[in-house]
Enzyme design. Sequence first.
Site, PDB file in Angstrom:
ATOM      1  N   ASP A  44      50.427  47.942  25.177  1.00 48.80           N
ATOM      2  CA  ASP A  44      51.090  46.859  24.449  1.00 48.80           C
ATOM      3  C   ASP A  44      51.388  47.190  22.996  1.00 48.80           C
ATOM      4  OD1 ASP A  44      48.460  46.817  23.450  1.00 48.80           O
ATOM      5  OD2 ASP A  44      48.656  44.713  22.939  1.00 48.80           O
ATOM      6  N   ASP A  94      45.664  51.120  28.381  1.00 44.92           N
ATOM      7  CA  ASP A  94      45.059  51.008  27.069  1.00 44.92           C
ATOM      8  C   ASP A  94      44.096  49.810  27.167  1.00 44.92           C
ATOM      9  OD1 ASP A  94      45.071  50.935  24.109  1.00 44.92           O
ATOM     10  OD2 ASP A  94      46.258  49.111  24.424  1.00 44.92           O
ATOM     11  N   ASP A 148      51.277  52.864  21.611  1.00 41.56           N
ATOM     12  CA  ASP A 148      51.419  53.208  23.025  1.00 41.56           C
ATOM     13  C   ASP A 148      52.836  53.649  23.383  1.00 41.56           C
ATOM     14  OD1 ASP A 148      48.775  52.332  23.350  1.00 41.56           O
ATOM     15  OD2 ASP A 148      49.426  50.280  23.704  1.00 41.56           O
TER      16      ASP A 148
END
Length: 336
Positions: free
Chosen positions: A248, A49, A252
Amino acid sequence: MIIACPCALVLATPMSVMVATGKGATFGVLFMDAESIETMRLVDTLVVDITGTLTEGRPQLTDVITVNGWSEEELLSVAAGLERNSEHPLAEAIVSGAEDRGFEPVKSEYFESHTGRGVSGKISGQQILLGNKRLLQSFGVSSDDLERKVENLRAEGKTAMYVAIGAKAAGILSVSDPIKETSAEAIDKLHQAGIRIVMLTGDNQGTANAVADKLGIDDFVAEVMPADKARAVKELQEKGKVVAMAGDGINDAPALAQAQVGIAMGTGTDVAMESARVTLVKGDLRGIVRAALLSKATMRNIKQNLFFAFIYNAMGVPIAAGVLYPVFGLLLSPMI
Ligand code: ADP
Ligand code: MG
């Protein structure tokens, strides 16, 4: 000799697990179970990400562009008034950006959050929209006036958001999140280890492209809705990839759980850390390279231990049973 040798090696197995866990602070890698230590060495694809993983995760307001006669103060006061209700990192950047410029947020009468798109609300009886193009489209507001300026900001790797007041475009706010100092080095090393990197982001194509270019990322999927991150991981797995996912955020968590190895940033949310089996304590991506090397070394160690344990048993048991007794008069206590 024969006795000492296998014992030391057998003992070495739990010790190497402890190196990964107990001394987490030096390695920066925390393994929650033995399976992820084993799987890590097979990983060929790392999904990441952007926010908080490749970048610092502390976006700052950089540009304020106004159209249709609005002033910078009006635009930012209204935007900050709305974003005070949101917990998104982008919202935080807008609120502090307004404060830093000395603008008071205007209280919103109504607020709604649209996952993966932005926020909407009502201030002084007027409808306010703040978010991406999809958000404006869903309210039937045109963003044509702003398109070119937005593209320019995105080409610099900034996240550009549209602001609309009373069903008309009012301006653009852009936010930039500095790339972590360690990201480029981590990506280089992962490449050397033969791991392909795929970036997933809710952000726009243009911004994703600029970030991917800057870091030499192999592939990316932009404008991914939070719920679709896990599906993107699954699609890679269906193509036969062994996927590690690093992230994080709350968004996610499902993707971290879907990946063969879920890797949470120790600096991120608790939900991410609970969904992942591996945590990078300091949020340093270079930890993934170490985790992969550690996994290879640990598995080699375990195999050696098993080998010596079998050899020892294969030799010790017959001696204890007395095979060497008739010729050499040698016996081994069965206890040994
Ligand atoms: P990511 O977590 O990958 O950064 P999100 O799914 O959270 O992406 O958001 C996708 C896009 O939606 C953002 O790039 C932004 O344009 C818009 N957005 C989301 N939340 C907000 C918010 N609170 N304020 C403004 N824009 C937002
Ligand atoms: Mg995010």
